[in-house]
Design a protein around this motif. Structure first.
Motif, mmCIF file in Angstrom:
data_model
loop_
_atom_site.group_PDB
_atom_site.id
_atom_site.type_symbol
_atom_site.label_atom_id
_atom_site.label_comp_id
_atom_site.label_asym_id
_atom_site.label_seq_id
_atom_site.Cartn_x
_atom_site.Cartn_y
_atom_site.Cartn_z
ATOM 1 N N ASN A 71 81.540 101.573 28.120
ATOM 2 C CA ASN A 71 80.484 102.210 27.335
ATOM 3 C C ASN A 71 80.676 103.724 27.228
ATOM 4 N N ASN A 120 81.416 110.499 36.918
ATOM 5 C CA ASN A 120 81.703 109.497 35.905
ATOM 6 C C ASN A 120 81.834 110.111 34.512
ATOM 7 N N SER A 121 80.826 110.934 34.157
ATOM 8 C CA SER A 121 80.784 111.468 32.794
ATOM 9 C C SER A 121 81.915 112.454 32.501
ATOM 10 N N ARG A 152 77.414 103.771 40.643
ATOM 11 C CA ARG A 152 77.586 102.324 40.511
ATOM 12 C C ARG A 152 79.030 101.849 40.525
HETATM 13 N N1 LIG Z 1 72.413 98.581 35.566
HETATM 14 C C1 LIG Z 1 73.718 98.540 35.488
HETATM 15 N N2 LIG Z 1 74.396 97.417 35.782
HETATM 16 C C2 LIG Z 1 75.739 97.366 35.715
HETATM 17 N N3 LIG Z 1 76.506 98.434 35.351
HETATM 18 C C3 LIG Z 1 75.882 99.571 35.059
HETATM 19 C C4 LIG Z 1 74.465 99.693 35.107
HETATM 20 N N4 LIG Z 1 74.132 100.950 34.786
HETATM 21 C C5 LIG Z 1 75.285 101.577 34.542
HETATM 22 N N5 LIG Z 1 76.345 100.773 34.694
HETATM 23 C C6 LIG Z 1 77.782 101.108 34.510
HETATM 24 O O1 LIG Z 1 78.163 101.969 35.574
HETATM 25 C C7 LIG Z 1 78.615 103.224 35.048
HETATM 26 C C8 LIG Z 1 78.223 104.322 36.017
HETATM 27 O O2 LIG Z 1 76.823 104.421 36.078
HETATM 28 P P1 LIG Z 1 76.114 105.439 37.105
HETATM 29 O O3 LIG Z 1 74.683 105.331 36.874
HETATM 30 O O4 LIG Z 1 76.637 105.231 38.467
HETATM 31 O O5 LIG Z 1 76.717 106.849 36.678
HETATM 32 P P2 LIG Z 1 76.159 107.933 35.721
HETATM 33 O O6 LIG Z 1 74.822 108.327 36.186
HETATM 34 O O7 LIG Z 1 76.285 107.406 34.315
HETATM 35 O O8 LIG Z 1 77.297 109.052 35.842
HETATM 36 P P3 LIG Z 1 77.637 110.317 36.794
HETATM 37 O O9 LIG Z 1 78.652 109.863 37.855
HETATM 38 O O10 LIG Z 1 78.281 111.240 35.810
HETATM 39 O O11 LIG Z 1 76.355 110.812 37.384
HETATM 40 C C9 LIG Z 1 77.998 103.308 33.651
HETATM 41 O O12 LIG Z 1 78.758 104.136 32.789
HETATM 42 C C10 LIG Z 1 78.029 101.859 33.209
HETATM 43 O O13 LIG Z 1 79.319 101.521 32.734
#
Ligand SMILES: Nc1ncnc2c1ncn2[C@@H]1O[C@H](COP(=O)(O)OP(=O)(O)OP(=O)(O)O)[C@@H](O)[C@H]1O
Ligand SMILES: O=P(O)(O)OC[C@H]1O[C@H](OP(=O)(O)OP(=O)(O)O)[C@H](O)[C@@H]1O
Ligand SMILES: [Mg+2]
Length: 285
Positions: A72, A52-53, A13
């Motif tokens: 967050n 991200n994590s 995202r």
């Molecule tokens: N539905 C949403 N709407 C807006 N922002 C969001 C939403 N869900 C997550 N985010 C933001 O985007 C960030 C990245 O989310 P995303 O789902 O892409 O990565 P992830 O699955 O947490 O991490 P990784 O890259 O480690 O797989 C989250 O930490 C949060 O800050």
């Protein structure tokens, strides 16, 4: 090498908006589909495309100087990392939700119950602050399904539009925290990295300011210039240029887009006509 090392989410995202932000700062960026580390040809940046994590830990260890991540995640990781700029995208909230059919509308619902979340630290800190004792069941994704399969009584997860909650028959009962993407900085960075960061921040601020502002042009009879100007929520006094039609002028200025909608009717009543609102690309004050 004299560069600023920046971590960006490899895919997900935050990826697209992070790249868009750097590009709008005039930095030529490759999308990183093949390489995990790229340098930019026209600005001293080294981009690391990461999960991200993993970014909070890389920042904490000083492997990268700055990173774009959701606030967050910073809160959850508890890392000793500074937020240097809020970026205004990926806005969401961490909320408690329970089955639609359940009776309850606040956190006390969870007393003695089980709560599924990917954010165990933030969730337990919130429960503690409310003196609620609940069992936390940590899962890494698809948290909304947990109550439906009997894994938990409710959840604590990110919500944006609310459609995932809706589709899973859940209702939001309390907001634990709000979040957006931020530029975060490692606890210690070199003087050179700091200088480059200042240049990057200068550009980011110019882009952010421009996003919330619009250039406004309107026509007004000369005798109404003062009245119209006093209503316009502008940065400074507007530019006034004469029109070829005698007795009329064109007023130009920069306004906050949201404030414009608040005063549009008043402006028209005061005599403004032919109002144009034009986007601004960059804004340096
Ligand atoms: N539905 C949403 N709407 C807006 N922002 C969001 C939403 N869900 C997550 N985010 C933001 O985007 C960030 C990245 O989310 P995303 O789902 O892409 O990565 P992830 O699955 O947490 O991490 P990784 O890259 O480690 O797989 C989250 O930490 C949060 O800050
Ligand atoms: O309120 P909404 O607009 O429906 O968004 C909320 C959903 O978005 C996030 O998941 P995501 O789509 O990132 O999936 P993931 O769990 O695989 O990261 C979050 O974990 C919620 O499930
Ligand atoms: Mg996600």
């Amino acid at each position: 090498m004299n560069t600023l090392k920046i971590a960006i989410q490899k895919s997900g995202r935050l990826n697209e908006d992070s790249l868009r932000l750097l590009r709008s700062c005039g930095i030529a960026v490759d999308n990183g589909t093949d390489q995990l580390k790229v340098t930019t040809p026209n600005f001293p940046l080294e981009i690391f495309y990461l999960r991200n994590s993993d970014i909070p830990q890389y920042l904490e260890d000083g492997v990268v100087d700055v990173g774009i991540i959701g606030k967050n995640l910073l809160v959850e990781s508890g890392s000793n990392v500074r937020v240097v700029e809020r970026l205004g995208f990926a806005r969401c909230r961490l909320s408690l939700a329970i089955p639609k059919s359940a009776v309850g509308s606040e956190v006390t619902y969870f007393e003695g119950r089980k709560i599924a979340t990917s954010y165990p630290n933030t969730t337990s800190a919130y429960l503690r602050s409310k003196n609620v004792v609940a069992e936390i069941h940590e899962i890494s994704g698809s948290v909304e399904i947990a109550p439906n399969i009997g894994l938990a009584d409710g959840i604590c997860d990110l919500v944006s539009s609310g459609s995932t909650l809706f589709k899973n028959n859940l209702k939001e009962i309390e907001t634990v925290a709000t979040s957006e993407a931020v530029l975060a900085c490692a606890p210690i960075i070199t003087e050179t990295a700091k200088e480059i960061l200042d240049k990057l921040l200068f550009r980011i601020k110019a882009v952010q300011r421009a996003k919330n502002s619009k250039y406004i042009l309107l026509n007004v009879p000369n005798e109404k210039i003062a009245a119209v100007s006093s209503i316009l929520p502008v940065l400074r006094s507007p530019t006034v240029l004469p029109l070829s039609e005698p007795g009329w002028s064109s007023l130009h200025s920069v306004i906050d887009e949201q404030k414009f909608w608040d005063v549009i009717d008043e402006l028209k009543r005061a005599g403004a006509e032919d109002i144009l609102i034009v986007p601004i690309d960059k804004m340096v004050l």
